[in-house]
Design a protein around this motif. Structure first.
Motif, PDB file in Angstrom:
ATOM      1  N   ALA A 148       0.827  -1.211   0.000  1.00 40.89           N
ATOM      2  CA  ALA A 148       0.000   0.000   0.000  1.00 40.89           C
ATOM      3  C   ALA A 148       0.863   1.264   0.000  1.00 40.89           C
ATOM      4  N   ALA A 149       1.606   1.450  -1.078  1.00 34.02           N
ATOM      5  CA  ALA A 149       2.506   2.604  -1.187  1.00 34.02           C
ATOM      6  C   ALA A 149       1.726   3.878  -1.485  1.00 34.02           C
ATOM      7  N   SER A 150       2.043   4.943  -0.746  1.00 30.98           N
ATOM      8  CA  SER A 150       1.378   6.233  -0.950  1.00 30.98           C
ATOM      9  C   SER A 150       2.249   7.342  -0.399  1.00 30.98           C
ATOM     10  N   TYR A 151       2.307   8.456  -1.108  1.00 31.24           N
ATOM     11  CA  TYR A 151       3.049   9.617  -0.611  1.00 31.24           C
ATOM     12  C   TYR A 151       2.280  10.373   0.468  1.00 31.24           C
ATOM     13  N   VAL A 152       0.978  10.106   0.604  1.00 36.42           N
ATOM     14  CA  VAL A 152       0.185  10.800   1.617  1.00 36.42           C
ATOM     15  C   VAL A 152       0.663  10.440   3.019  1.00 36.42           C
ATOM     16  N   ASN A 153       1.347   9.324   3.156  1.00 34.73           N
ATOM     17  CA  ASN A 153       1.766   8.829   4.459  1.00 34.73           C
ATOM     18  C   ASN A 153       3.048   9.516   4.934  1.00 34.73           C
ATOM     19  N   PHE A 154       3.043  10.826   4.941  1.00 37.30           N
ATOM     20  CA  PHE A 154       4.211  11.604   5.373  1.00 37.30           C
ATOM     21  C   PHE A 154       4.029  12.072   6.812  1.00 37.30           C
ATOM     22  N   TYR A 155       5.140  12.460   7.433  1.00 37.61           N
ATOM     23  CA  TYR A 155       5.113  12.997   8.794  1.00 37.61           C
ATOM     24  C   TYR A 155       5.398  14.491   8.741  1.00 37.61           C
ATOM     25  N   ILE A 156       4.583  15.258   9.458  1.00 38.05           N
ATOM     26  CA  ILE A 156       4.778  16.702   9.530  1.00 38.05           C
ATOM     27  C   ILE A 156       5.586  17.020  10.779  1.00 38.05           C
ATOM     28  N   ALA A 157       6.879  17.257  10.613  1.00 42.67           N
ATOM     29  CA  ALA A 157       7.724  17.698  11.720  1.00 42.67           C
ATOM     30  C   ALA A 157       7.649  19.221  11.836  1.00 42.67           C
TER      31      ALA A 157
ATOM     32  N   MET B  36       8.838  12.586   3.968  1.00 46.95           N
ATOM     33  CA  MET B  36       7.945  11.884   3.050  1.00 46.95           C
ATOM     34  C   MET B  36       8.567  10.584   2.557  1.00 46.95           C
ATOM     35  N   PRO B  37       7.742   9.584   2.270  1.00 42.44           N
ATOM     36  CA  PRO B  37       8.275   8.342   1.709  1.00 42.44           C
ATOM     37  C   PRO B  37       8.674   8.516   0.253  1.00 42.44           C
ATOM     38  N   ALA B  38       9.734   7.853  -0.141  1.00 38.99           N
ATOM     39  CA  ALA B  38      10.159   7.819  -1.542  1.00 38.99           C
ATOM     40  C   ALA B  38      10.309   6.363  -1.959  1.00 38.99           C
TER      41      ALA B  38
END
Length: 364
Positions: A300-309, A315-317
């Motif tokens: 389930a790859a998605s760029y939406v799954n990023f962390y806001i520091a 972000m995932p790459a």
């Protein structure tokens, strides 16, 4: 620490937005052998990259087992707090407390029930007792009072808020048979309002195709600012994700938030489908006698799954041509933050992504 039996809304508390300034981040050191291939060495390297990126602008706390303490301490940056706390796996977003704050600056935690994303119906591992204790233990560590809501199954990745009264969820997850089957949609919505301090819940139908969390919202859609969201998107009509994203877009475009605003939806491109290899599967132990992955399985790859520091977007790459367009869009949406792209395949093999392994700790 007090165990509270009121609700956050009653007490004047609410869940803040992830883009608000916060104190720090919680993560868990990975070691489970049926989640993390070949002894979790590659996973730990990926986790360390995420930890270092986040630690540039906020305080990091990492939990680990007793047997991994010395190993983790030797590898973690000196400024990272390491705490021995036994868990069943490393999904801090889903097993850690959901934090709520008051207008006067007090912070409390919510201790939801956790059953490994579905319990006896479709849970992902057969024993989750240690995970189910993490939220309360971590609140005790921080000396934060804790709301007891263990009678309601909920994971941090299944909820997202704008900090101004609106929550985002997916029907696929919150209405799944393994969560709270005795509650109606309206009753589930009321629990969310009572505990997140929101007055409006926006339901989108689905998440990311083949997401084994029953399609958590944090992989498909999230707020980037009040009234603005990103939505995982593909233009490929042959991809099963196409119909799921279009249905979610329709729901978002038909909705208004708690302030009566129509939502601005930014379509964040998805990478090409990511599948697991036979070699990667061979590095995973069995779970209860069964394999946890099969060769060729879509992850389930998605760029939406990023962390806001505080100072960055981590972000995932995926080594995909859409890595750069996704990074550019996130830079446009978060112009004051550095966009740090982290290779995420070794996290994705474990079943999640960067947002899934991180839990924010708001400011008091």
């Amino acid at each position: 620490m007090k165990i509270l039996h009121t609700t956050p809304a009653q007490d004047g508390f609410y869940m803040p937005a992830e883009f608000a300034p916060h104190e720090g981040c919680l993560m868990i050191w990975p070691e489970r052998s049926d989640s993390w291939q070949y002894g979790a060495y590659a996973a730990r390297k990926a986790f360390l990259t995420v930890i270092r990126a986040i630690a540039k602008s906020e305080k990091m706390t990492v939990l680990c087992s007793e047997t991994q303490y010395d190993n983790a301490r030797a590898q973690l940056p000196d400024e990272v707090r390491l705490v021995v706390m036994e868990t069943d796996d490393a999904w801090a977003r889903d097993v850690g407390p959901t934090f709520v704050v008051s207008r006067t600056g007090e912070r409390r935690g919510i201790d939801w029930g956790f059953n490994a994303w579905g319990g006896e119906v479709d849970g992902l591992y057969p024993s989750w007792e240690r995970d189910n204790c993490v939220a309360r233990k971590f609140c005790d560590l921080l000396e934060n009072d804790c709301y007891d809501k263990r009678d309601f199954i909920c994971e941090g990745g299944s909820i997202h808020v704008d900090g101004e009264g609106t929550a985002l969820v997916t029907e696929a997850c919150l209405l799944s048979a393994g969560r709270n089957p005795d509650l109606s949609r309206a009753e589930i919505e009321q629990v969310l309002c009572d505990y997140l301090g929101v007055s409006k819940v926006i339901w989108i139908p689905s998440g990311i195709y083949n997401d084994e969390t029953n399609e958590h919202v944090d992989n498909i859609c999230c707020f980037t600012a009040p009234g603005e969201v990103v939505l995982a998107w593909t233009d490929d009509e042959s991809d099963p994700q196409y119909a799921l994203s279009r249905a979610s877009l329709a729901a978002l475009e038909a909705a208004v938030d708690a302030k009566g605003r129509a939502l601005t939806v930014h379509r964040l491109p998805l990478p090409a489908p990511v599948t697991i290899t036979a070699e990667e599967c061979e590095g995973l132990d069995l779970c209860d006698g069964e394999p946890t992955r099969t060769p060729g399985e879509r992850l389930a790859a998605s760029y939406v799954n990023f962390y806001i520091a505080n100072g960055a977007i981590v972000m995932p790459a995926f080594g995909d041509p859409n890595d750069k367009p996704a990074q550019d869009m996130l830079q446009m949406l978060f112009p004051t933050r550095e966009i740090i792209a982290v290779p995420a395949r070794d996290i994705l093999i474990g079943g999640g992504n960067i947002h899934c392994i991180t839990q924010q700790i708001p400011k008091r």
